[in-house]
Design an enzyme around this catalytic site. Sequence first.
Site, PDB file in Angstrom:
ATOM      1  N   GLU A  69      66.389  57.152  23.815  1.00 31.06           N
ATOM      2  CA  GLU A  69      67.323  56.856  24.903  1.00 31.06           C
ATOM      3  C   GLU A  69      68.710  56.652  24.332  1.00 31.06           C
ATOM      4  O   GLU A  69      68.906  55.839  23.419  1.00 31.06           O
ATOM      5  CB  GLU A  69      66.902  55.630  25.719  1.00 31.06           C
ATOM      6  CG  GLU A  69      67.910  55.328  26.817  1.00 31.06           C
ATOM      7  CD  GLU A  69      67.361  54.505  27.965  1.00 31.06           C
ATOM      8  OE1 GLU A  69      68.179  53.911  28.689  1.00 31.06           O
ATOM      9  OE2 GLU A  69      66.133  54.463  28.149  1.00 31.06           O
ATOM     10  N   GLU A  94      72.659  52.345  21.214  1.00 26.78           N
ATOM     11  CA  GLU A  94      73.698  51.724  22.044  1.00 26.78           C
ATOM     12  C   GLU A  94      74.820  51.269  21.117  1.00 26.78           C
ATOM     13  O   GLU A  94      74.548  50.702  20.052  1.00 26.78           O
ATOM     14  CB  GLU A  94      73.116  50.536  22.813  1.00 26.78           C
ATOM     15  CG  GLU A  94      74.125  49.691  23.561  1.00 26.78           C
ATOM     16  CD  GLU A  94      74.916  50.492  24.582  1.00 26.78           C
ATOM     17  OE1 GLU A  94      76.165  50.417  24.520  1.00 26.78           O
ATOM     18  OE2 GLU A  94      74.313  51.189  25.417  1.00 26.78           O
ATOM     19  N   ASP A 121      77.014  55.503  16.675  1.00 26.37           N
ATOM     20  CA  ASP A 121      77.430  56.674  17.434  1.00 26.37           C
ATOM     21  C   ASP A 121      76.268  57.666  17.522  1.00 26.37           C
ATOM     22  O   ASP A 121      75.730  58.103  16.504  1.00 26.37           O
ATOM     23  CB  ASP A 121      78.633  57.305  16.726  1.00 26.37           C
ATOM     24  CG  ASP A 121      79.156  58.529  17.430  1.00 26.37           C
ATOM     25  OD1 ASP A 121      80.171  58.404  18.123  1.00 26.37           O
ATOM     26  OD2 ASP A 121      78.563  59.613  17.278  1.00 26.37           O
ATOM     27  N   ASP A 144      79.063  57.393  31.353  1.00 21.60           N
ATOM     28  CA  ASP A 144      80.374  57.299  31.993  1.00 21.60           C
ATOM     29  C   ASP A 144      80.774  58.675  32.528  1.00 21.60           C
ATOM     30  O   ASP A 144      80.782  59.646  31.780  1.00 21.60           O
ATOM     31  CB  ASP A 144      81.412  56.805  30.978  1.00 21.60           C
ATOM     32  CG  ASP A 144      82.693  56.332  31.643  1.00 21.60           C
ATOM     33  OD1 ASP A 144      83.193  57.044  32.544  1.00 21.60           O
ATOM     34  OD2 ASP A 144      83.206  55.271  31.260  1.00 21.60           O
ATOM     35  N   LYS A 148      88.358  61.256  36.115  1.00 20.25           N
ATOM     36  CA  LYS A 148      89.689  61.861  36.155  1.00 20.25           C
ATOM     37  C   LYS A 148      89.663  63.179  35.382  1.00 20.25           C
ATOM     38  O   LYS A 148      89.083  63.260  34.301  1.00 20.25           O
ATOM     39  CB  LYS A 148      90.725  60.911  35.553  1.00 20.25           C
ATOM     40  CG  LYS A 148      90.944  59.654  36.391  1.00 20.25           C
ATOM     41  CD  LYS A 148      92.017  58.774  35.790  1.00 20.25           C
ATOM     42  CE  LYS A 148      92.231  57.522  36.647  1.00 20.25           C
ATOM     43  NZ  LYS A 148      93.250  56.614  36.070  1.00 20.25           N
ATOM     44  N   GLU A 220      71.606  50.295  40.083  1.00 19.74           N
ATOM     45  CA  GLU A 220      71.189  51.349  41.004  1.00 19.74           C
ATOM     46  C   GLU A 220      70.820  50.775  42.373  1.00 19.74           C
ATOM     47  O   GLU A 220      71.157  51.352  43.413  1.00 19.74           O
ATOM     48  CB  GLU A 220      70.004  52.096  40.403  1.00 19.74           C
ATOM     49  CG  GLU A 220      69.626  53.378  41.116  1.00 19.74           C
ATOM     50  CD  GLU A 220      68.538  54.138  40.384  1.00 19.74           C
ATOM     51  OE1 GLU A 220      68.038  55.113  40.956  1.00 19.74           O
ATOM     52  OE2 GLU A 220      68.186  53.748  39.252  1.00 19.74           O
TER      53      GLU A 220
END
Length: 239
Positions: A69, A94, A121, A144, A148, A220
Site C-alpha cells: 500500500e 508512508e 519515498d 492527492d 489545479k 470516505e
Amino acid sequence: MKNDVISPEFDENGRPLRRIRSFVRRQGRLTKGQEHALENYWPVMGVEFSEAPVDFATLFGREAPVTLEIGFGMGASLVAMAKARPEQNFLGIEVHSPGVGACLASAHEEGVENLRVMCHDAVEVLHKMIPDNSLSMVQLFFPDPWHKARHNKRRIVQVPFAELVLSKLKLGGVFHMATDWEAYAEHMLEVMSSIDGYKNLSESNDYVPRPQSRPVTKFEQRGHRLGHGVWDLMFERVK
C-alpha cells in the site's frame, strides 16, 4: 485525508528526473503515543530504506502473497486489512512519520504480525527494493488529486509510474486505486487504459464497485454524507 507519496517525473527508463514530489513533507508533531510506537514497535515492524532488493520471505519470516500500500495515511484501513487477512503479507509506505507512528500503534494494539511499514519515498522503494514480479496487489487509496491544472504533473498516477507498478506485480497481480475526485478518476482510467499489459477488471471497462476488501474510511463516510462520490479502479497484470 490525502496520501501522496512520489515524484512522477521520469526519464525514458522510468527513473525520476527531478524531485518534484507529489507530497508535501508535513511531519507535524508526534503525539506521545506515536512517539512511543516509533521507539518501541519500529524495530519489529519498521523497514529501513536500502539500495538492495528485499527478500519478502526473510522480511516476513514466511512465504505468502504480498500487498503493497502506497500512502497509508494514519494506517487504520491498512491495519484492518492486514488483520482480516492473516494469510497474506502487507507492506505499507508512508512519508509522514506521525502516520507511521499511528499505524505502528494500531497494529500493535490489534496484534497484527503480518504487516511491515516504511517511511520513505515510494518511487525509490519501488525502484531499489521491490523485486520485479513479486507483488500480488498494489493499493493506492485517495492520493492527492492536485486539482489545479498547473499541479497536474504532480499526480502520482502517470504512465511511467503505472508501468513501474506493472513490472513489480506478479502475472495476475492487481493495481487497485481509489479516489474521491472524479477528474482524477478519469485521469487514472486514461493512464491505465493506455498501458499494454493491464486488463481493466470493470465489467463496464471503467470503474468497479468498492470491493469488500477495502474498508470504508472515516474520510470516505464523511464524503458520502456530503454527497461526494468515490471511484475504485482495479487493473490486473495480464502480460
